[in-house]
Design a protein around this motif. Structure first.
Motif, PDB file in Angstrom:
ATOM      1  N   ALA A 202       0.817  -1.222   0.000  1.00 14.52           N
ATOM      2  CA  ALA A 202       0.000   0.000   0.000  1.00 14.52           C
ATOM      3  C   ALA A 202       0.846   1.266   0.000  1.00 14.52           C
ATOM      4  O   ALA A 202       0.286   2.364  -0.056  1.00 14.52           O
ATOM      5  CB  ALA A 202      -0.919  -0.005   1.219  1.00 14.52           C
ATOM      6  N   THR A 203       2.163   1.131   0.072  1.00 18.91           N
ATOM      7  CA  THR A 203       3.050   2.293   0.098  1.00 18.91           C
ATOM      8  C   THR A 203       3.590   2.557  -1.300  1.00 18.91           C
ATOM      9  O   THR A 203       4.343   1.733  -1.844  1.00 18.91           O
ATOM     10  CB  THR A 203       4.224   2.048   1.069  1.00 18.91           C
ATOM     11  N   PRO A 204       3.240   3.674  -1.923  1.00 20.35           N
ATOM     12  CA  PRO A 204       3.658   3.933  -3.310  1.00 20.35           C
ATOM     13  C   PRO A 204       5.169   3.918  -3.525  1.00 20.35           C
ATOM     14  O   PRO A 204       5.633   3.562  -4.603  1.00 20.35           O
ATOM     15  CB  PRO A 204       3.069   5.319  -3.594  1.00 20.35           C
ATOM     16  N   SER A 205       5.925   4.302  -2.512  1.00 19.83           N
ATOM     17  CA  SER A 205       7.375   4.390  -2.682  1.00 19.83           C
ATOM     18  C   SER A 205       8.070   3.030  -2.654  1.00 19.83           C
ATOM     19  O   SER A 205       9.258   2.931  -2.990  1.00 19.83           O
ATOM     20  CB  SER A 205       7.979   5.281  -1.591  1.00 19.83           C
ATOM     21  N   VAL A 206       7.365   1.990  -2.257  1.00 19.99           N
ATOM     22  CA  VAL A 206       7.951   0.649  -2.201  1.00 19.99           C
ATOM     23  C   VAL A 206       7.669  -0.080  -3.516  1.00 19.99           C
ATOM     24  O   VAL A 206       6.519  -0.170  -3.942  1.00 19.99           O
ATOM     25  CB  VAL A 206       7.377  -0.164  -1.022  1.00 19.99           C
ATOM     26  N   LYS A 207       8.695  -0.601  -4.140  1.00 19.07           N
ATOM     27  CA  LYS A 207       8.528  -1.318  -5.394  1.00 19.07           C
ATOM     28  C   LYS A 207       7.706  -2.590  -5.185  1.00 19.07           C
ATOM     29  O   LYS A 207       7.789  -3.235  -4.148  1.00 19.07           O
ATOM     30  CB  LYS A 207       9.889  -1.690  -5.982  1.00 19.07           C
ATOM     31  N   ARG A 208       6.930  -2.927  -6.198  1.00 18.19           N
ATOM     32  CA  ARG A 208       6.095  -4.123  -6.102  1.00 18.19           C
ATOM     33  C   ARG A 208       6.942  -5.386  -5.950  1.00 18.19           C
ATOM     34  O   ARG A 208       6.519  -6.348  -5.303  1.00 18.19           O
ATOM     35  CB  ARG A 208       5.192  -4.240  -7.337  1.00 18.19           C
ATOM     36  N   THR A 209       8.125  -5.409  -6.543  1.00 14.51           N
ATOM     37  CA  THR A 209       8.992  -6.573  -6.396  1.00 14.51           C
ATOM     38  C   THR A 209       9.453  -6.735  -4.949  1.00 14.51           C
ATOM     39  O   THR A 209       9.514  -7.852  -4.428  1.00 14.51           O
ATOM     40  CB  THR A 209      10.216  -6.457  -7.319  1.00 14.51           C
ATOM     41  N   VAL A 210       9.765  -5.624  -4.292  1.00 19.38           N
ATOM     42  CA  VAL A 210      10.189  -5.676  -2.888  1.00 19.38           C
ATOM     43  C   VAL A 210       9.054  -6.192  -2.020  1.00 19.38           C
ATOM     44  O   VAL A 210       9.245  -7.063  -1.149  1.00 19.38           O
ATOM     45  CB  VAL A 210      10.660  -4.291  -2.409  1.00 19.38           C
ATOM     46  N   ALA A 211       7.847  -5.658  -2.243  1.00 18.22           N
ATOM     47  CA  ALA A 211       6.692  -6.106  -1.460  1.00 18.22           C
ATOM     48  C   ALA A 211       6.435  -7.597  -1.668  1.00 18.22           C
ATOM     49  O   ALA A 211       6.122  -8.328  -0.724  1.00 18.22           O
ATOM     50  CB  ALA A 211       5.461  -5.294  -1.852  1.00 18.22           C
ATOM     51  N   THR A 212       6.596  -8.065  -2.908  1.00 23.85           N
ATOM     52  CA  THR A 212       6.342  -9.472  -3.204  1.00 23.85           C
ATOM     53  C   THR A 212       7.358 -10.377  -2.520  1.00 23.85           C
ATOM     54  O   THR A 212       7.014 -11.472  -2.049  1.00 23.85           O
ATOM     55  CB  THR A 212       6.358  -9.704  -4.721  1.00 23.85           C
ATOM     56  N   TRP A 213       8.611  -9.935  -2.450  1.00 22.75           N
ATOM     57  CA  TRP A 213       9.608 -10.709  -1.709  1.00 22.75           C
ATOM     58  C   TRP A 213       9.222 -10.841  -0.242  1.00 22.75           C
ATOM     59  O   TRP A 213       9.443 -11.885   0.384  1.00 22.75           O
ATOM     60  CB  TRP A 213      10.988 -10.059  -1.836  1.00 22.75           C
ATOM     61  N   ILE A 214       8.616  -9.811   0.317  1.00 23.60           N
ATOM     62  CA  ILE A 214       8.166  -9.880   1.712  1.00 23.60           C
ATOM     63  C   ILE A 214       7.062 -10.921   1.854  1.00 23.60           C
ATOM     64  O   ILE A 214       7.020 -11.681   2.829  1.00 23.60           O
ATOM     65  CB  ILE A 214       7.681  -8.498   2.191  1.00 23.60           C
ATOM     66  N   ALA A 215       6.159 -10.977   0.863  1.00 25.55           N
ATOM     67  CA  ALA A 215       5.099 -11.986   0.892  1.00 25.55           C
ATOM     68  C   ALA A 215       5.679 -13.389   0.876  1.00 25.55           C
ATOM     69  O   ALA A 215       5.212 -14.283   1.606  1.00 25.55           O
ATOM     70  CB  ALA A 215       4.156 -11.795  -0.295  1.00 25.55           C
ATOM     71  N   LEU A 216       6.694 -13.623   0.064  1.00 31.20           N
ATOM     72  CA  LEU A 216       7.323 -14.943   0.013  1.00 31.20           C
ATOM     73  C   LEU A 216       8.065 -15.259   1.307  1.00 31.20           C
ATOM     74  O   LEU A 216       8.106 -16.416   1.739  1.00 31.20           O
ATOM     75  CB  LEU A 216       8.277 -15.020  -1.185  1.00 31.20           C
ATOM     76  N   LEU A 217       8.638 -14.243   1.922  1.00 36.62           N
ATOM     77  CA  LEU A 217       9.252 -14.449   3.237  1.00 36.62           C
ATOM     78  C   LEU A 217       8.196 -14.883   4.246  1.00 36.62           C
ATOM     79  O   LEU A 217       8.445 -15.753   5.095  1.00 36.62           O
ATOM     80  CB  LEU A 217       9.941 -13.169   3.700  1.00 36.62           C
ATOM     81  N   GLY A 218       7.012 -14.297   4.153  1.00 34.75           N
ATOM     82  CA  GLY A 218       5.915 -14.704   5.029  1.00 34.75           C
ATOM     83  C   GLY A 218       5.566 -16.168   4.840  1.00 34.75           C
ATOM     84  O   GLY A 218       5.346 -16.896   5.824  1.00 34.75           O
TER      85      GLY A 218
END
Length: 327
Positions: A284-300
């Motif tokens: 939900a944070t525009p400044s964060v790249k979608r690839t970075v956010a997706t890596w966090i999801a995989l870490l989860g």
């Protein structure tokens, strides 16, 4: 009934394996069909003198349509794969039902049954996605692969004979707590697949051709995959929150006289919750790249696997019942 459940389990794995082979055949030999790709309608542009023309326009859901009709052979192979996937889902349901009848309870009392149930939810969610958005069928190869691996692990390292529940599990919170965790976990499982394929497709679109980015050639559009990832996680997160951080502590207080005891499974469930919350915040944070956010999801998802296998097999605590059996 217990023996019938075991036999159905074996047939279920074979059915998922057959579906995986056909998904792989369509993926490998039906590349010209591009069923997994999404054609994007041309962006609406202003017509007139001096009107600006935008080169990079991110399509919304209404702008994403299926690609032209694929070649006939690939289409047939894909449809048969989906049919086998549905058959495997029905066999999977039969495995759970017969296991529950044999145990005379809900089939969620140990690690083996938990994996059976979570993968069933994941499979059901995947079939629902296919019915709603057939254009993502190519990633069925990776969904069915995940199901085969998890069910294989359940049979080889987590199998537990049918037996009664331990005393601590005799509560109506057993159904409330475990069912919501299972549903959330099953959706997270499916969500990890488009997340992985988004990172692969995004790398392929950026010119990377080494493995695993070469797998991105025939996958759906990166934007579609990223949106699907977000929607699955956004749906699963409230369920997981309720099951792990609300229903779980309430049941713990009723059974053990404390809401939270830093048990290994409680700790890792909280870690998973923190990571998934971090993913949704990053998304939900525009400044964060979608690839970075997706890596966090995989870490989860990695923390979920740690909680399922690592904690059950290598740690002891209030949630560890009968070797690898406890939840």
């Amino acid at each position: 009934m217990a023996e019938l459940s075991n036999q159905l389990m074996a047939v279920t794995v074979l059915a998922y394996l057959a579906a995986m082979v056909l998904y792989a055949a369509e993926y490998a030999f039906g590349s010209k069909s591009r069923i997994g790709r999404a054609a994007v309608r041309p962006a609406k542009q202003l017509v007139g003198a001096g009107a600006p023309v935008e080169d990079d326009v991110v399509p919304d859901d209404d702008d994403v349509v299926e690609a032209p009709r694929p070649d006939r052979k690939a289409e047939i192979i894909g449809r048969v794969a989906v049919g086998l996937n549905v058959l495997a889902l029905l066999l999977h349901l039969g495995t759970l039902v017969t296991r529950g009848i044999a145990a005379d309870r809900m089939p969620w009392g140990n690690m083996y049954e938990y994996i059976l149930s979570a993968t069933f939810v994941g499979s059901a969610v995947w079939v629902g996605i296919l019915l709603r958005r057939p254009a993502v069928r190519h990633i069925g190869l990776f969904v069915s692969l995940a199901l085969v691996l998890l069910l294989g692990a359940a049979g080889m390292i987590a199998y537990t004979p049918v037996g009664p529940l331990v005393p601590a599990l005799h509560s109506y919170w057993f159904i409330i707590h475990v069912s919501t965790i299972i549903i959330g976990s099953g959706i997270f499982l499916v969500g990890a697949v488009p997340a992985t394929m988004f990172l692969i497709r995004d790398g392929y679109d950026k010119g990377k051709r080494r493995f695993p980015y070469s797998l991105g050639k025939n996958t759906p559009d990166a934007t579609m995959l990223e949106r699907l990832t977000f929607r699955l996680h956004a749906f699963a997160f409230p369920l997981f929150t309720f099951g792990a951080l609300i229903a779980g502590p309430i049941w713990a207080e009723a059974s053990w006289g404390r809401y939270w005891g830093w048990d290994p499974k409680e700790v890792w469930a909280f870690i998973s919750w923190i990571v998934y919350a971090g993913y949704l915040h990053a998304r939900a944070t525009p400044s964060v790249k979608r690839t970075v956010a997706t890596w966090i999801a995989l870490l989860g998802f990695a923390t979920m696997l740690m909680n399922l296998f690592g904690v059950n097999l290598f740690f002891s605590g209030f949630h560890s019942y009968a070797n690898a059996g406890g939840m």
